[in-house]
Scaffold this active site. Sequence first.
Site, mmCIF file in Angstrom:
data_model
loop_
_atom_site.group_PDB
_atom_site.id
_atom_site.type_symbol
_atom_site.label_atom_id
_atom_site.label_comp_id
_atom_site.label_asym_id
_atom_site.label_seq_id
_atom_site.Cartn_x
_atom_site.Cartn_y
_atom_site.Cartn_z
ATOM 1 N N SER A 164 0.847 -1.190 0.000
ATOM 2 C CA SER A 164 0.000 0.000 0.000
ATOM 3 C C SER A 164 0.884 1.242 0.000
ATOM 4 O O SER A 164 1.876 1.296 0.735
ATOM 5 C CB SER A 164 -0.910 -0.001 1.233
ATOM 6 O OG SER A 164 -1.800 1.091 1.198
ATOM 7 N N GLU A 165 0.499 2.237 -0.800
ATOM 8 C CA GLU A 165 1.361 3.409 -0.985
ATOM 9 C C GLU A 165 1.669 4.153 0.307
ATOM 10 O O GLU A 165 2.685 4.836 0.404
ATOM 11 C CB GLU A 165 0.705 4.407 -1.961
ATOM 12 C CG GLU A 165 0.451 3.884 -3.349
ATOM 13 C CD GLU A 165 -0.998 3.473 -3.529
ATOM 14 O OE1 GLU A 165 -1.696 4.101 -4.330
ATOM 15 O OE2 GLU A 165 -1.420 2.524 -2.834
ATOM 16 N N ASN A 166 0.763 4.070 1.275
ATOM 17 C CA ASN A 166 0.986 4.820 2.510
ATOM 18 C C ASN A 166 1.984 4.151 3.444
ATOM 19 O O ASN A 166 2.246 4.652 4.528
ATOM 20 C CB ASN A 166 -0.342 5.067 3.234
ATOM 21 C CG ASN A 166 -1.036 3.783 3.644
ATOM 22 O OD1 ASN A 166 -1.050 2.818 2.897
ATOM 23 N ND2 ASN A 166 -1.621 3.768 4.815
#
Length: 712
Positions: free
Chosen positions: A504-506
């Site tokens: 996930s990008e976060n």
Amino acid sequence: MAFHLADFDEAEAIFDSILEIDPYRIDSLDIFANILYVQQSRAKLSDLAQRFIRTDKDRPEVCGLIGNYYSLRCEHEKAVKYFRRAIQLDPTHLAAWTLMGHEYIEMKNPHAAIEAYRRAIDVNRKDYRAWYGLGKTYELLDMTQYALHYYQRAAALRWNEAIDCMKRAQLCADSTETAHFLFLAALYEKIGDIATAAMYHRQLFGLLRSDITGLTAASNNAGLGEKGLGEQVVLRGPGVPLTKVLLGKLIHTGQLSKVVCSYIGTNKYFESQYLNGKVSIELCPQGTLAERVRAAGAGIPAFFTPTGYGTAVESGELPVKYKEDGSGAVEVHAKRKEVREFNGRNYIMEEALHGDFAIIRVWKADEYGNCIFSVAKEACRYTQHNFSGAMARSARVTIVEADEIVPAGSLDPQHVHLPGIYVDRVIKSTAPKEIEFRITSPAPSATSGEPKEVQKDEDALRRERIAKRAAKELKDGFYVNLGIGMPMLAPSFVPKGVKVHLQSENGILGFGPYPIEPMVDPSVSLQLPSSDESQDLRYTLISDIINAGKETVTLLPGASVFDSIESFGMIRQCHSVPMSLGWGGHIDVAMLGAFQVSQAGDLANFMIPRKMVKGMGGAMDLVSNPDGTKVIVLMEHVAKGGKHKILKSCNLPLTGVRCVSQIITDLCVFDIDRHSGTMTLTELAPGVTEEEVRSKTGADYTVSPHLKVMDS
């Protein structure tokens, strides 16, 4: 010592005694001259000047003495002449540089004064008078923010005198300026005057109710309603409030004039403000935004990235501000980006993003400002890393809101994520951590371990069929990034025995399914029942474990968390490896939704000009490396009203050029040859004919000789 303690009577008496013993002593004579200047002893200064000019006129101390004499007589040009002579004899003569700066102030020549003070600081960075002089000079130039900065530097050297400086700066500052309140509060705390410090804090809080406008905010997203743009934000502009603020409130009060972000998402009010010309938005790919902030904190003015090449980000066609007349016309466009080629690949230049103030939230902070976002096996904030560290490093002033403040020495040095050198203020968090999207899975049966059956409508079943087919593209050991919406369903249909690692990008690698409702708790680690002994369902849930869509998720064994800089580095990176060994990037597959896809693999999925703006989020970064990461689009074949979504060429702003390798819809599967720009129909959904697909597709394609029925 008496001189530095400002006991000038005692210091003068000591020097008188020294000169009585040694009448021709020149060492430290410039300090004695300063004392006599402060004491306004013009006659005594005149006698000393006449005596020592006959003794040795070529000593810098003597030149400084004479300069002080002429300064006291208000003959500033002559004073400058002798101070300059002292510097010629000794370029490291600190007092001469500083006193020459004072003379230039009297002569109304602030630019020469600034140069003199800066040279003094080059000689000794701990010279209080030079920092003070710079503050006063910029104050005279009405450059209050600069004055405040230099008074703060002076404050670090002499607390009591700095307080007087800051008070004077406060008087000449705009009534909405807030930095001096923070600095004065800190100064009074330092000398133990807590009551006065509290008074300045109260004034600071009160400014939140005033008409502070013209702010520019940088944040990854716009949040949800008045709770948007919460805890990681860089602020720029006049009168920036220094307390813990929710920028969603500032959006609603009209105090923000511009926001730099990657994703607007579900904040309908903010979207309408933008489309109606009430606020400016600089849309920036999420990975690029993270790197721009990181670059500012690292002293790097600009960098090149493949993200956004060939799109409106490069051409500058993205609207920053619409006109307020309701016409939908663009008033301000983004800037066109410079393009360079490196190793046969095109890149665009992005500039660093600095802030006046950064506001972030952490789990723990100590009294020195050292911060921890998360530590294994303790109640903490796993995905709170994301932009926080980079934001803190890029701002002139950083305010940290900590769930817990501990004494210095309480934190393990090797666990510190943000060193205190970057932190200016730490305040105790009083608001609980909120979850924007509490997404949960059906509770498993206590006997079988299988999820309870849930009734689904036709739309949900259609989306599941698409996700089920997409899951067949995921091979054992793949690292996969999933876009918001339909792609998030795909892991539920991965065959048993196949393990994929979801990124996930976060800042998560190895997240698991949505939690069951009882597990949405500050810190829980459970072993779920399972009918399959080989299926390890242990996972950790914390209320702060969320994916890029802000949905609650879980962590599987072997998971890791990190910041957004690390996350997008692994997304963009590409290695040259044989295709038989994988796609070549760290991320093997990216699955995304789309508004439109062209037959050449162009993708549009983040905005419909003048109608709807979601923002590109991390999508542009995910498709920036199509040779290393296979990009698969999951979508319904047509839009509402039967409008084509698969076209010869996209007419919406592009997310990426020739980046999509496969399209999976409710009707069929297309494989795309990005290099030749051609599309092939390879699979049909059960009950769907090729004629139906052709009638609902606005692009040219060929039919595979091995056309088969989609297995979903």
